[in-house]
Design a protein around this motif. Structure first.
Motif, PDB file in Angstrom:
ATOM      1  N   THR A 249      40.452  26.272  32.938  1.00 58.50           N
ATOM      2  CA  THR A 249      40.667  26.978  31.673  1.00 58.50           C
ATOM      3  C   THR A 249      39.579  28.004  31.431  1.00 58.50           C
ATOM      4  N   PHE A 250      38.314  27.601  31.641  1.00 58.54           N
ATOM      5  CA  PHE A 250      37.204  28.535  31.449  1.00 58.54           C
ATOM      6  C   PHE A 250      37.275  29.692  32.449  1.00 58.54           C
ATOM      7  N   SER A 251      37.588  29.388  33.691  1.00 56.76           N
ATOM      8  CA  SER A 251      37.681  30.419  34.713  1.00 56.76           C
ATOM      9  C   SER A 251      38.727  31.460  34.338  1.00 56.76           C
ATOM     10  N   TYR A 252      39.859  30.986  33.829  1.00 57.60           N
ATOM     11  CA  TYR A 252      40.924  31.906  33.413  1.00 57.60           C
ATOM     12  C   TYR A 252      40.463  32.777  32.249  1.00 57.60           C
ATOM     13  N   HIS A 253      39.901  32.156  31.218  1.00 60.70           N
ATOM     14  CA  HIS A 253      39.542  32.899  30.010  1.00 60.70           C
ATOM     15  C   HIS A 253      38.328  33.805  30.218  1.00 60.70           C
ATOM     16  N   LYS A 254      37.517  33.523  31.232  1.00 62.13           N
ATOM     17  CA  LYS A 254      36.343  34.358  31.482  1.00 62.13           C
ATOM     18  C   LYS A 254      36.616  35.492  32.473  1.00 62.13           C
ATOM     19  N   SER A 255      37.841  35.553  33.000  1.00 63.71           N
ATOM     20  CA  SER A 255      38.162  36.632  33.941  1.00 63.71           C
ATOM     21  C   SER A 255      38.192  37.963  33.197  1.00 63.71           C
ATOM     22  N   GLU A 256      37.887  39.033  33.904  1.00 71.53           N
ATOM     23  CA  GLU A 256      37.817  40.356  33.277  1.00 71.53           C
ATOM     24  C   GLU A 256      39.129  40.748  32.619  1.00 71.53           C
ATOM     25  N   LEU A 257      40.234  40.423  33.288  1.00 70.35           N
ATOM     26  CA  LEU A 257      41.536  40.791  32.729  1.00 70.35           C
ATOM     27  C   LEU A 257      41.856  40.008  31.468  1.00 70.35           C
ATOM     28  N   SER A 258      41.528  38.718  31.449  1.00 73.72           N
ATOM     29  CA  SER A 258      41.772  37.927  30.249  1.00 73.72           C
ATOM     30  C   SER A 258      40.923  38.430  29.084  1.00 73.72           C
ATOM     31  N   ILE A 259      39.669  38.734  29.359  1.00 68.66           N
ATOM     32  CA  ILE A 259      38.785  39.263  28.316  1.00 68.66           C
ATOM     33  C   ILE A 259      39.376  40.524  27.713  1.00 68.66           C
ATOM     34  N   LYS A 260      39.853  41.413  28.563  1.00 72.04           N
ATOM     35  CA  LYS A 260      40.389  42.685  28.086  1.00 72.04           C
ATOM     36  C   LYS A 260      41.705  42.496  27.336  1.00 72.04           C
ATOM     37  N   VAL A 261      42.646  41.833  27.972  1.00 68.61           N
ATOM     38  CA  VAL A 261      43.994  41.712  27.410  1.00 68.61           C
ATOM     39  C   VAL A 261      44.002  40.860  26.145  1.00 68.61           C
ATOM     40  N   LEU A 262      43.325  39.705  26.172  1.00 65.96           N
ATOM     41  CA  LEU A 262      43.409  38.792  25.044  1.00 65.96           C
ATOM     42  C   LEU A 262      42.557  39.238  23.850  1.00 65.96           C
ATOM     43  N   SER A 263      41.404  39.855  24.110  1.00 69.35           N
ATOM     44  CA  SER A 263      40.616  40.371  22.977  1.00 69.35           C
ATOM     45  C   SER A 263      41.389  41.481  22.285  1.00 69.35           C
ATOM     46  N   GLU A 264      42.066  42.304  23.069  1.00 70.09           N
ATOM     47  CA  GLU A 264      42.884  43.377  22.507  1.00 70.09           C
ATOM     48  C   GLU A 264      44.050  42.795  21.708  1.00 70.09           C
ATOM     49  N   GLU A 265      44.650  41.753  22.236  1.00 65.43           N
ATOM     50  CA  GLU A 265      45.774  41.102  21.547  1.00 65.43           C
ATOM     51  C   GLU A 265      45.333  40.490  20.224  1.00 65.43           C
ATOM     52  N   MET A 266      44.116  39.941  20.190  1.00 63.96           N
ATOM     53  CA  MET A 266      43.608  39.277  18.986  1.00 63.96           C
ATOM     54  C   MET A 266      42.975  40.257  18.009  1.00 63.96           C
ATOM     55  N   GLY A 267      42.770  41.496  18.441  1.00 60.99           N
ATOM     56  CA  GLY A 267      42.172  42.500  17.576  1.00 60.99           C
ATOM     57  C   GLY A 267      40.698  42.275  17.318  1.00 60.99           C
ATOM     58  N   ILE A 268      40.001  41.730  18.329  1.00 58.62           N
ATOM     59  CA  ILE A 268      38.558  41.501  18.205  1.00 58.62           C
ATOM     60  C   ILE A 268      37.850  42.179  19.372  1.00 58.62           C
ATOM     61  N   SER A 269      36.535  42.270  19.278  1.00 54.58           N
ATOM     62  CA  SER A 269      35.772  42.885  20.361  1.00 54.58           C
ATOM     63  C   SER A 269      35.707  41.938  21.557  1.00 54.58           C
ATOM     64  N   GLU A 270      35.423  42.486  22.704  1.00 58.90           N
ATOM     65  CA  GLU A 270      35.280  41.654  23.896  1.00 58.90           C
ATOM     66  C   GLU A 270      34.127  40.667  23.740  1.00 58.90           C
ATOM     67  N   GLU A 271      33.076  41.081  23.040  1.00 57.66           N
ATOM     68  CA  GLU A 271      31.930  40.193  22.830  1.00 57.66           C
ATOM     69  C   GLU A 271      32.324  39.013  21.942  1.00 57.66           C
ATOM     70  N   GLU A 272      33.106  39.294  20.899  1.00 60.31           N
ATOM     71  CA  GLU A 272      33.570  38.207  20.027  1.00 60.31           C
ATOM     72  C   GLU A 272      34.457  37.242  20.813  1.00 60.31           C
ATOM     73  N   TYR A 273      35.288  37.782  21.669  1.00 60.34           N
ATOM     74  CA  TYR A 273      36.155  36.942  22.488  1.00 60.34           C
ATOM     75  C   TYR A 273      35.319  36.036  23.397  1.00 60.34           C
ATOM     76  N   LYS A 274      34.326  36.613  24.059  1.00 55.89           N
ATOM     77  CA  LYS A 274      33.467  35.831  24.961  1.00 55.89           C
ATOM     78  C   LYS A 274      32.768  34.700  24.208  1.00 55.89           C
ATOM     79  N   ASN A 275      32.331  34.978  22.984  1.00 52.58           N
ATOM     80  CA  ASN A 275      31.665  33.940  22.179  1.00 52.58           C
ATOM     81  C   ASN A 275      32.632  32.803  21.850  1.00 52.58           C
ATOM     82  N   MET A 276      33.885  33.145  21.566  1.00 51.34           N
ATOM     83  CA  MET A 276      34.888  32.117  21.305  1.00 51.34           C
ATOM     84  C   MET A 276      35.056  31.203  22.511  1.00 51.34           C
ATOM     85  N   VAL A 277      35.124  31.808  23.691  1.00 52.00           N
ATOM     86  CA  VAL A 277      35.306  31.020  24.907  1.00 52.00           C
ATOM     87  C   VAL A 277      34.104  30.110  25.145  1.00 52.00           C
TER      88      VAL A 277
END
Length: 304
Positions: A249-277
């Motif tokens: 799960t962590f490997s998936y969510h920490k991948s560059e593509l997941s960071i980009k696509v999912l942070s964009e989907e959630m409307g948050i910054s990539e840094e905020e997304y990384k902190n959530m993970v």
């Protein structure tokens, strides 16, 4: 479980960089780029597929549930894996059942190009364009982890193709994971909700796997559809297997593509997304989030 962290040594194509979605000119191009995200060919993504194969085999205590092992051992059994991906399932079986024959089909050639058993063959093709096999050709037809790839209409066609290429008396098996969790914490729920949202934008029915057996039963010449479910708890409360799934799960969510696509989907910054993970580590310690894995299998009947 075997050495789930070993790497298969073969050539792997590098992943394509996804341009900004607002620069993509058409829906078709957008969908093609999203497919690169869902069907990632990165080394980390392929390694996750390898590990996930052994995890599923462990929780089910088998590589498949259809009653075909005697025929595989006897030899001469023809097996097809549709959407074979990195081909871990096929490599595992073709090495064990040396006297049977195995075929893998995938739209992306991330399977081994050179080093593979003599009884294993790969074909690059799009299953939604019809399989290039004769009717009634395979003793065992298999498909797994594709619920997030196909639309409901495509599933109707694919199921019909699985039935078509399977011999009367042969078996068809579909393996997947329920696209939802039980008892998840607020952080993990937000992350997974973002994933389901990206699926729905491609007309993917994230709940289709819940009713796949009834959809299967609508196909002609199909016997009883059997359903087998196994669950695990993600994280330290699920013991060693839970920690393996947590790592996936962590490997998936920490991948560059997941960071980009999912942070964009959630409307948050990539840094905020990384902190959530990162905060998931503590959340998994406090929760007992269940992930349910399911297999459907059935036997093709003689035509009336």
């Amino acid at each position: 479980m075997g050495n789930i962290k070993s790497h298969l040594k073969h050539k792997r194509p590098s992943i394509k960089k996804i341009p900004e979605f607002d620069q993509i000119e058409s829906d078709k191009e957008r969908n093609e780029k999203l497919i690169d995200y869902y069907l990632s060919t990165s080394i980390d993504s392929i390694d996750r597929l390898h590990i996930y194969h052994f995890l599923r085999a462990y929780i089910f205590q088998s590589r498949f549930s259809s009653p075909v092992e005697d025929k595989l051992i006897e030899g001469g059994c023809k097996v097809l894996d549709v959407g074979c991906g990195a081909a871990t399932w096929l490599l595992d079986l073709s090495n064990k059942y040396e006297n049977s024959y195995f075929y893998g089909v995938d739209i992306k050639p991330i399977y081994p190009q050179e080093i593979k058993p003599n009884n294993l063959e790969f074909i690059e093709a799009d299953v939604t364009n019809r399989l290039s096999f004769h009717d009634n050709e395979f003793d065992f037809t298999h498909l797994e982890n594709m619920s997030f790839v196909f639309t409901p209409d495509q599933w109707d066609f694919i199921l019909s193709e699985l039935v078509r290429v399977t011999k009367p008396g042969g078996y068809i098996e579909i393996s997947d994971r329920r696209n939802g969790y039980i008892g998840e914490g607020p952080i993990f729920r937000k992350l997974t909700d973002a994933i389901w949202s990206t699926y729905s934008k491609r007309n993917i029915d994230v709940k289709l796997v819940y009713k796949l057996d009834s959809k299967f039963e609508l196909q002609p010449n199909i016997g009883k559809v059997h359903r087998i479910e196994k669950d695990l708890i993600i994280g330290p409360n699920g013991d060693k297997i839970g920690l393996v799934f947590q790592d996936l799960t962590f490997s998936y969510h920490k991948s560059e593509l997941s960071i980009k696509v999912l942070s964009e989907e959630m409307g948050i910054s990539e840094e905020e997304y990384k902190n959530m993970v990162e905060n998931l580590v503590e959340e998994f310690k406090q929760t007992s989030t269940e992930s349910v894995h399911v297999r459907f299998w059935t036997q093709k009947q003689l035509s009336e």
